[in-house]
Design a protein around this motif. Structure first.
Motif, PDB file in Angstrom:
ATOM      1  N   MET A   1     -35.628 -15.167 -41.366  1.00 24.54           N
ATOM      2  CA  MET A   1     -35.192 -14.012 -40.612  1.00 24.54           C
ATOM      3  C   MET A   1     -35.634 -14.194 -39.154  1.00 24.54           C
ATOM      4  N   ALA A   2     -34.667 -14.223 -38.250  1.00 28.91           N
ATOM      5  CA  ALA A   2     -34.954 -14.394 -36.827  1.00 28.91           C
ATOM      6  C   ALA A   2     -34.485 -13.157 -36.076  1.00 28.91           C
ATOM      7  N   LYS A   3     -35.366 -12.604 -35.270  1.00 29.39           N
ATOM      8  CA  LYS A   3     -35.010 -11.438 -34.464  1.00 29.39           C
ATOM      9  C   LYS A   3     -35.035 -11.812 -32.998  1.00 29.39           C
ATOM     10  N   THR A   4     -34.094 -11.245 -32.264  1.00 28.79           N
ATOM     11  CA  THR A   4     -34.078 -11.419 -30.817  1.00 28.79           C
ATOM     12  C   THR A   4     -33.802 -10.077 -30.165  1.00 28.79           C
ATOM     13  N   LEU A   5     -34.349  -9.905 -28.990  1.00 31.26           N
ATOM     14  CA  LEU A   5     -34.048  -8.739 -28.170  1.00 31.26           C
ATOM     15  C   LEU A   5     -33.015  -9.202 -27.157  1.00 31.26           C
ATOM     16  N   GLU A   6     -31.859  -8.575 -27.171  1.00 29.93           N
ATOM     17  CA  GLU A   6     -30.765  -8.950 -26.280  1.00 29.93           C
ATOM     18  C   GLU A   6     -30.667  -7.912 -25.163  1.00 29.93           C
ATOM     19  N   LEU A   7     -30.872  -8.359 -23.930  1.00 25.22           N
ATOM     20  CA  LEU A   7     -30.777  -7.490 -22.767  1.00 25.22           C
ATOM     21  C   LEU A   7     -29.397  -7.706 -22.143  1.00 25.22           C
ATOM     22  N   GLN A   8     -28.646  -6.636 -21.972  1.00 23.81           N
ATOM     23  CA  GLN A   8     -27.281  -6.731 -21.459  1.00 23.81           C
ATOM     24  C   GLN A   8     -27.223  -6.134 -20.059  1.00 23.81           C
ATOM     25  N   ASP A  63     -30.950  -8.994 -35.665  1.00 19.99           N
ATOM     26  CA  ASP A  63     -31.675  -9.538 -36.809  1.00 19.99           C
ATOM     27  C   ASP A  63     -30.739 -10.492 -37.537  1.00 19.99           C
ATOM     28  N   ARG A  64     -31.135 -11.751 -37.619  1.00 17.64           N
ATOM     29  CA  ARG A  64     -30.269 -12.766 -38.221  1.00 17.64           C
ATOM     30  C   ARG A  64     -30.969 -13.379 -39.425  1.00 17.64           C
ATOM     31  N   ASN A  65     -30.291 -13.354 -40.556  1.00 17.35           N
ATOM     32  CA  ASN A  65     -30.812 -13.971 -41.769  1.00 17.35           C
ATOM     33  C   ASN A  65     -30.033 -15.237 -42.051  1.00 17.35           C
ATOM     34  N   VAL A  66     -30.742 -16.319 -42.341  1.00 14.12           N
ATOM     35  CA  VAL A  66     -30.119 -17.584 -42.659  1.00 14.12           C
ATOM     36  C   VAL A  66     -30.650 -18.048 -44.012  1.00 14.12           C
ATOM     37  N   THR A  67     -29.743 -18.412 -44.901  1.00 13.41           N
ATOM     38  CA  THR A  67     -30.127 -18.944 -46.202  1.00 13.41           C
ATOM     39  C   THR A  67     -29.612 -20.369 -46.299  1.00 13.41           C
ATOM     40  N   ASP A  68     -30.508 -21.332 -46.426  1.00 19.66           N
ATOM     41  CA  ASP A  68     -30.127 -22.741 -46.579  1.00 19.66           C
ATOM     42  C   ASP A  68     -30.030 -23.065 -48.054  1.00 19.66           C
ATOM     43  N   TYR A  69     -29.042 -23.880 -48.394  1.00 19.26           N
ATOM     44  CA  TYR A  69     -28.863 -24.349 -49.762  1.00 19.26           C
ATOM     45  C   TYR A  69     -28.931 -25.863 -49.774  1.00 19.26           C
ATOM     46  N   GLU A  70     -29.730 -26.421 -50.658  1.00 15.50           N
ATOM     47  CA  GLU A  70     -29.876 -27.859 -50.807  1.00 15.50           C
ATOM     48  C   GLU A  70     -28.744 -28.343 -51.703  1.00 15.50           C
ATOM     49  N   LEU A  71     -27.807 -29.096 -51.151  1.00 13.75           N
ATOM     50  CA  LEU A  71     -26.631 -29.516 -51.902  1.00 13.75           C
ATOM     51  C   LEU A  71     -26.710 -30.959 -52.382  1.00 13.75           C
ATOM     52  N   ALA A  72     -27.659 -31.716 -51.919  1.00 17.29           N
ATOM     53  CA  ALA A  72     -27.746 -33.118 -52.329  1.00 17.29           C
ATOM     54  C   ALA A  72     -28.893 -33.343 -53.279  1.00 17.29           C
TER      55      ALA A  72
END
Length: 72
Positions: A1-8, A63-72
């Motif tokens: 889970m990666a969070k960033t504050l975006e200033l516009q 808030d960005r969630n990334v799920t990696d899957y091991e395919l090999a």
């Protein structure tokens, strides 16, 4: 889970420019964000392809969630 504050920011040519800050301190203090954005504009240290930063448009936490899957 990666969070960033975006200033516009609005630029002098009517576009929107963004500055992102990784892992912002939470909870985000809106007054501190407003003051910080005003200081960034006043310092006039950032220039974009669409001109100088002229006003604060908004801020948001992404808030960005990334799920990696091991395919090999």
């Amino acid at each position: 889970m990666a969070k960033t504050l975006e200033l516009q920011f609005a630029t002098e040519f009517g576009k929107t420019a963004k500055i992102t800050v990784d892992n912002p301190k939470e909870p985000v203090d809106e007054e501190v964000v407003k003051l910080s954005m005003a200081q960034i504009i006043a310092a006039n240290i950032f220039t974009t392809a669409s001109g100088k930063l002229v006003s604060a448009k908004g801020a948001r936490v992404v808030d960005r969630n990334v799920t990696d899957y091991e395919l090999a």
